[in-house]
Design an enzyme around this catalytic site. Sequence first.
Site, PDB file in Angstrom:
ATOM      1  N   ASP A 209       0.830  -1.197   0.000  1.00 26.96           N
ATOM      2  CA  ASP A 209       0.000   0.000   0.000  1.00 26.96           C
ATOM      3  C   ASP A 209       0.873   1.259   0.000  1.00 26.96           C
ATOM      4  OD1 ASP A 209      -2.721   1.205   0.391  1.00 26.96           O
ATOM      5  OD2 ASP A 209      -1.827   1.910   2.260  1.00 26.96           O
ATOM      6  N   GLU A 274       1.574  -0.639  -5.045  1.00 21.94           N
ATOM      7  CA  GLU A 274       0.575   0.380  -5.367  1.00 21.94           C
ATOM      8  C   GLU A 274       1.324   1.707  -5.385  1.00 21.94           C
ATOM      9  OE1 GLU A 274      -3.371   2.654  -3.684  1.00 21.94           O
ATOM     10  OE2 GLU A 274      -1.618   2.252  -2.449  1.00 21.94           O
TER      11      GLU A 274
END
Length: 527
Positions: A209, A274
């Site tokens: 993330d 990401e």
Amino acid sequence: MALNDPKRPGTWWRDAVTYQVYVRSFADSDGDGVGDLPGITARLPYLRDLGVDAVWLTPFYTSPQHDHGYDVADYRDVDPLFGDLDAADQLLETAHGLGLKVIVDLVPNHTSDEHVWFQQALAAGPGSPERARYLFREGRGEDGSQPPNNWESVFGGPAWTRVADGQWYLHLFDTTQPDLDWRNPEVPAMFEDVLRFWLDRGVDGFRVDVAHGLLKEASLRDQQVVPHAGHSGSMVERRLHDEPMWDQPEVHDVYREWHRVLAAYDGDRMAVAEAWTQTAESMARFVRPDELSQTFNFGWLLAEWSATAFADVIHGTLTAMEPVGAAPTWVLSNHDVVRHPSRYGGGERGLARARAATLTMLALPGSAYLYQGEELGLEEVDVAPADWQDPAALRTGERGRDGCRVPIPWEGESAPYGFGPGGAPTWIPQPDTWGELTVGAQWGRAGSTLEFYREALRRRREHALDAGDEVRLLDAGRDVLSFSRGPLTVVLNCGDAPVPLPEGEVLVASGPVDDAKLPADTAVWIR
């Protein structure tokens, strides 16, 4: 041999189709209206039969759930809302028994404010080693009452919050998600231990993330904002040129260390970033041979409905990836963006375009990521403000990401559509119009979106996996995207009128076609 070396044997992820499970919204086992790990485990045969290769799970760790798991209080345990470590182990065992790989989400940019480290930082005070794990700073102005710089939170408002003793801490997201200081050696050491904890339990990979955000410019200088450049608070729409908080060169040192950790394990473990970068070249730096395995290619997701736009993304992506020898990834929807049938206009036309874009994506070399419910043709839900759960929406008062996170429908004519036992309402209400979109209603029904996905994934395994990595863009007119890949020719009609079909055998189409014409908003594979 590097993890993303194309000559490395057994790199399953290079051409895998991975299905993203938003844990809260996939399947509920205990009737509380919230999805959980045992619910997912029970539904894994469905994913096997759908035809995907891997499952990516959003965070299920101990968390106060202010950002639905992306505010982690304990990275080495399961939140009781979702089960326990035994349930995680059972999920891994079941998935592997079905031939599915499991990717888990890792949140290294920030912790929850309930993490023991942050609680220790608050108690220890300014100048302490405990505070040095985070980005605490003195404020500006005579009394320090102004934030240390002008950075804004992705969720809206200032990126700084002041604590009782007068210092400020950085949070690029919610106030309950303080950013870690990755220049403090305790931070990378802790996360390497977390990686090993889950690798030892058998996970096959990690989705990282905010992978581009771990390191900020050390000076924490003001951001130079271009007038009228716009900043909606959405990671997708962020297009500022000066970004001292994102994509700093030092972040790649972190992933070189992680590469060594992953490479020490058998079974070809992987990590996907990401990373919302501004260019394809910057994206490619995350997947150099000694760094991560993959990075999400958000260019495909962000492209408008246009043959030219899609062609530009294909060319730009493949050109950027070639020097580093990495496989591209392709994605159209996830838990942070409006579902692509709605982005493409909604209704029958939006769904037709979504199916066509998906079929085109599945023909490209590399791996593809699907978001739960897209195989059912689900559109964005207009969630009533009283039911908003997204912290970005609650912080700004503007509609957030709840509309793509509504629990998916499994069976039946009315909510909760078999989501869990007992008929309890789901944590975000489901529409009363989903009866025809359930898995039960679409499974085996000719022409349904679910059966289209199953057929497309089957055809991908049969015809696309061995078609080679070379993509040749063909000139088919301004409104038509056409490319060849080995024996395959792919045609996507983005225009308003039918176009002639090339000669050959039609392997799969996103909608009805005849022998001579490809309708508007339709894609086809031809051999």
